[in-house]
Design a protein around this motif. Structure first.
Motif, PDB file in Angstrom:
ATOM      1  N   VAL A  38       0.836  -1.198   0.000  1.00  0.00           N
ATOM      2  CA  VAL A  38       0.000   0.000   0.000  1.00  0.00           C
ATOM      3  C   VAL A  38       0.871   1.248   0.000  1.00  0.00           C
ATOM      4  N   ILE A  76      -3.671   0.740  -3.247  1.00  0.00           N
ATOM      5  CA  ILE A  76      -3.055  -0.555  -3.509  1.00  0.00           C
ATOM      6  C   ILE A  76      -2.057  -0.430  -4.658  1.00  0.00           C
ATOM      7  N   LYS A  89      -8.454   2.437  -3.684  1.00  0.00           N
ATOM      8  CA  LYS A  89      -8.236   3.252  -2.488  1.00  0.00           C
ATOM      9  C   LYS A  89      -8.808   2.496  -1.292  1.00  0.00           C
ATOM     10  N   THR A  99       2.124   2.116  10.343  1.00  0.00           N
ATOM     11  CA  THR A  99       1.642   2.804   9.138  1.00  0.00           C
ATOM     12  C   THR A  99       2.151   4.237   8.981  1.00  0.00           C
ATOM     13  N   TYR A 103       5.208   3.695   2.452  1.00  0.00           N
ATOM     14  CA  TYR A 103       4.725   2.422   1.913  1.00  0.00           C
ATOM     15  C   TYR A 103       4.626   1.422   3.058  1.00  0.00           C
ATOM     16  N   SER A 108      -4.108  -8.191   3.726  1.00  0.00           N
ATOM     17  CA  SER A 108      -5.281  -7.765   2.964  1.00  0.00           C
ATOM     18  C   SER A 108      -6.548  -7.865   3.806  1.00  0.00           C
ATOM     19  N   LEU A 111      -8.053  -4.600   5.565  1.00  0.00           N
ATOM     20  CA  LEU A 111      -8.361  -3.457   4.708  1.00  0.00           C
ATOM     21  C   LEU A 111      -9.737  -3.591   4.068  1.00  0.00           C
TER      22      LEU A 111
END
Length: 341
Positions: A38, A76, A89, A99, A103, A108, A111
């Motif tokens: 991401v 992504i 997005k 975070t 990057y 997954s 999200l």
């Protein structure tokens, strides 16, 4: 080779001493199964973040390679065989991956797609607070239309989300904050406002007998003062639920003392001064379904993410963001904008 920058916890202490910005880091090209790459657009700070940096020895949380914070909104870059596509997005929360970086390689499963009615800055602060509120009020306390909920810490990120969700469900809401935030809470539909700066909160609650009593008490302030739970028999219905979603105090000693008082109050029989009402210390899940619940609540307008302030990704901006968070004066989320949408 493409590179990026990220913030790391180099040592324990105040964010200004503990955090360092590292540059020239190679953008990952080998992504573990079940993860995606991401490009971070924004990340939101949470109250527990600076406490962990200050209190917990660095080696306990992964050493000097740990990136702080866990709420994110981004794009992504590599879907890595997931159900996402390049360019989607997304927003979410990861328990273990930091975070505050340009990057991030994230599971997954933590999200979901950003709702069309919010920006990346707004989406960055949705994951933890709205998931906490939904799982607490709906899944744990089983709040129903027509009931009354008391929210301690109404101007916090959790508190603001809880007010909106409860009102969308047709509930009566009593909430606390300092007087300067009264108008904000009333604008969200709060039925009764209590200014905790006017007198000790428990003293105010005990001075005004409640009938009917609260069906749910959601404490977004938490351990710094266990008195709210220890005296709750006076204002929480016999079959009501006390939800503690607040964060730990600034010291381990204070945390242990408050936990001991809460535990003693919960396990003692009522005739020995115990509290008979159910007390839940909420442990929040951040899986696919949880993030989809958050997305759906925001998409239909039941909860609107509220942002207190936005800061830049450079050292000056990040330090100001932590200072705002540590001031305990933020009304809504404190967000660091990492990149343009």
């Amino acid at each position: 080779m493409s590179t990026y920058s990220g913030w790391f916890v180099a040592q324990r202490g105040h964010p200004s001493k503990a955090l360092e910005l590292r540059t020239g880091l190679p953008i990952p090209t080998k992504i573990p199964k079940g993860h995606v790459l991401v490009k971070v657009l924004a990340t939101a700070l949470n109250p527990v973040g600076h406490k962990l940096i200050a209190v917990v020895p660095n080696f306990v949380l992964g050493g000097s390679h740990r990136v702080p914070e866990h709420d994110v909104a981004g794009i992504i870059v590599d879907p890595n065989g997931s159900h996402f596509n390049t360019g989607d997005k997304v927003f979410g929360t990861s328990k273990w991956v930091g975070t505050l970086t340009e990057y991030a390689v994230l599971p997954s499963s933590c999200l979901a797609d950003v709702p069309p009615n919010v920006s990346a800055v707004e989406a960055a602060g949705m994951g933890i607070v709205i998931a906490t509120v939904y799982q607490g009020l709906v899944e744990q306390a089983h709040l129903k239309s027509g009931q009354t909920v008391f929210i301690n810490g109404g101007s916090s990120g959790v508190g603001l989300s809880a007010i909106q969700l409860a009102k969308s469900m047709g509930c009566k809401v009593v909430a606390t904050a300092s007087g300067k935030n009264k108008d904000t809470l009333l604008s969200l539909g709060v039925d009764e406002f209590i200014d905790y700066t006017q007198a000790p909160l428990v003293e105010q609650l005990l001075s005004k007998p409640r009938e009917p009593k609260f069906d749910v008490v959601l404490d977004a302030v938490g351990l710094p003062d266990p008195a709210l739970y220890l005296n709750s028999k006076a204002y929480l219905a016999p079959n009501g639920t006390f939800l503690n979603v607040g964060v730990y105090p600034n010291s381990l000693t204070a945390a242990r003392g408050a936990l001991r008082q809460l535990s003693e109050g919960y396990v003692r029989p009522s005739w020995l001064g115990g509290v008979p009402q159910k007390c839940i210390w909420l442990s929040v899940n951040f899986g696919t379904k949880d993030m989809e619940n958050v997305r759906d609540l925001v998409a239909k307008g039941a909860v609107k993410p509220m942002v207190d302030s936005v800061y830049s990704f450079d050292r000056d901006g990040v330090m100001k963001a932590y200072e705002k968070m540590m001031s305990k004066r933020a009304v809504g989320k404190v967000v660091v904008k990492v990149a343009e949408e």
